[in-house]
Design a protein around this motif. Structure first.
Motif, PDB file in Angstrom:
ATOM      1  N   LEU A 214       0.830  -1.196   0.000  1.00 50.90           N
ATOM      2  CA  LEU A 214       0.000   0.000   0.000  1.00 50.90           C
ATOM      3  C   LEU A 214       0.869   1.252   0.000  1.00 50.90           C
ATOM      4  O   LEU A 214       2.038   1.219   0.399  1.00 50.90           O
ATOM      5  N   ASP A 217      -0.085   6.377   2.780  1.00 44.36           N
ATOM      6  CA  ASP A 217      -1.334   6.869   3.375  1.00 44.36           C
ATOM      7  C   ASP A 217      -2.394   5.783   3.492  1.00 44.36           C
ATOM      8  O   ASP A 217      -3.545   6.063   3.863  1.00 44.36           O
ATOM      9  N   THR A 219      -3.656   3.914   1.040  1.00 47.21           N
ATOM     10  CA  THR A 219      -4.445   3.696  -0.171  1.00 47.21           C
ATOM     11  C   THR A 219      -3.780   2.644  -1.046  1.00 47.21           C
ATOM     12  O   THR A 219      -2.584   2.368  -0.926  1.00 47.21           O
ATOM     13  N   ARG A 221      -2.253   1.045  -4.443  1.00 46.12           N
ATOM     14  CA  ARG A 221      -1.573   1.465  -5.656  1.00 46.12           C
ATOM     15  C   ARG A 221      -2.226   0.785  -6.866  1.00 46.12           C
ATOM     16  O   ARG A 221      -2.966  -0.187  -6.729  1.00 46.12           O
ATOM     17  N   ALA A 259      -7.948  -3.557   2.868  1.00 46.87           N
ATOM     18  CA  ALA A 259      -8.242  -2.647   1.764  1.00 46.87           C
ATOM     19  C   ALA A 259      -8.871  -3.407   0.600  1.00 46.87           C
ATOM     20  O   ALA A 259      -9.826  -2.922  -0.045  1.00 46.87           O
ATOM     21  N   TRP A 263     -12.704  -3.016  -1.005  1.00 47.27           N
ATOM     22  CA  TRP A 263     -12.903  -2.734  -2.428  1.00 47.27           C
ATOM     23  C   TRP A 263     -13.857  -3.746  -3.050  1.00 47.27           C
ATOM     24  O   TRP A 263     -14.757  -3.385  -3.820  1.00 47.27           O
TER      25      TRP A 263
END
Length: 380
Positions: A214, A217, A219, A221, A259, A263
């Motif tokens: 990741l 931050d 998030t 890639r 994450a 998603w």
């Protein structure tokens, strides 16, 4: 307790060096200097016990194995499909210093050679392995590593000599490794699928999506998002298949698996279908920890999803992890693997080509998955 405090203080001091530009930062008896080119080891002090100095050098090495590098640069300089991002020149310098302090310690030399392999310094690594073999001719792992990397480096004669020596040391174990190598050579010829594979099992089938580091931050890639898109395509076509997302390195308190899970749910996948493996820190642990889940959940066959540059390495580690778990549990799952890739090459024809750099990384991770640690006692 004093030893713990000293090591904890060492790590804090190393972290402090990352905010400095020129000054030396004390790290116990060892210092690391931040220069414009990056962190370098400063001259070591000599007023501490040898064991403490070696331990601190190993702590420095492990810190910079994980921190301080640039991911994009690592992919350019080492191999496109690798996500390691440490400062390996500092790791190498630390282990070189440690081997000077204790030249008898074989594990320190193995660690030094491993760092040289990561940096594609194969000739230097072979020289380090040769030092070990000069001292311990019957060291199985050193003979194995020397032979494998000699072959990748184009020295077939040295490889055959190593195999001959390995047979003398432990013929049964040597045969097992030769079988692993045969399987791996077959994987190198695997056809990479950019479309969803047909006729996948309707029962006890898992879609395994491999993580990717990741951003700082937290998030995702682009490579990870693209892997998820590929996995989603498989999941939509095979709605009875479980989905395992694997990756555990947290950023801003979020792991790769978390994450990925969010998603997939946001893109219409029922949360009950998803299993999170959130402990793995690299491809080898993706394979080992996910295979444990496959065994626990009674899931047999696997469609592996990752980038094209990562797939052959992923398949190699998963095949070996599956073989190991079968052996450990005295079962024969006869697990079948299919693949679905995100194409991170200009063309599928280029993706099918296996470079020397990729072969080096694949065999390195095969050996790690088989139980040979890169950094004995420190890091798999």
């Amino acid at each position: 307790m004093n030893s713990f405090k000293k090591r904890f203080g060492l790590i804090l001091a190393i972290c402090a060096t990352l905010t400095l530009s020129t000054a030396y930062a004390e790290t116990g008896t060892q210092t690391v200097q931040e220069t414009e080119e990056g962190p370098v080891l400063a001259p070591i002090k000599t007023d501490e016990p040898t064991a403490d100095r070696i331990q601190q050098l190993e702590d420095i090495a492990m810190y910079y194995y994980w921190h301080g590098g640039d991911l994009k640069k690592a992919e350019e300089e080492i191999f496109k499909g690798i996500t390691l991002k440490g400062k390996y020149d500092v790791v190498e310098a630390a282990y070189k210093e440690a081997t000077v302090l204790e030249p008898h310690n074989t594990d320190l030399k193995i660690s030094l050679a491993s760092t040289q392999i990561i940096q594609k310094k194969v000739s230097e690594a072979l020289a380090t392995y040769r030092q070990i073999l000069n001292l311990e001719p019957d060291n199985f792992n050193a003979n194995l590593l020397y032979g494998v990397y000699s072959k990748i480096n184009g020295d077939e004669k040295a490889y055959k000599q190593s195999v001959s020596k390995l047979r003398q040391i432990d013929n049964h174990k040597t045969k097992e490794f030769l079988q692993k190598f045969e399987v791996t050579e077959g994987i190198l010829k695997t056809k990479l699928n950019t479309s969803v594979p047909g006729k996948l099992p309707a029962k006890d089938h898992a879609i395994v999506i491999l993580g990717y580091a990741l951003a700082d931050d937290g998030t995702m890639r682009e490579p990870l998002i693209e892997r998820l898109k590929a996995g989603l395509a498989v999941a939509k076509q095979y709605p009875n298949s479980k989905i395992i997302v694997t990756g555990g390195v947290p950023k801003e308190g979020v792991t790769e698996a978390e994450a990925m899970n969010e998603w997939l749910i946001g893109n219409g996948i029922a949360k009950e279908r998803i299993i999170m493996e959130n402990k793995a820190t690299d491809t080898v642990e993706n394979a080992l920890f996910t295979t444990a889940i496959l065994q626990k959940e009674g899931l047999k066959d696997v469609t592996l999803v990752t980038s094209a540059s990562h797939m052959r390495r992923g398949l190699t580690t998963f095949y070996e992890a599956s073989r190991f778990y079968d052996e450990m549990n005295a079962v024969n799952t006869n697990r079948a693997f299919t693949n679905m890739v995100y194409l991170d090459y200009p063309s599928i024809e280029e993706a099918q080509k296996v470079t020397k750099d990729e072969t080096l990384v694949i065999y390195r991770d095969l050996l790690r998955t088989s139980g040979i640690w890169q950094y004995p006692g420190m890091q798999r």
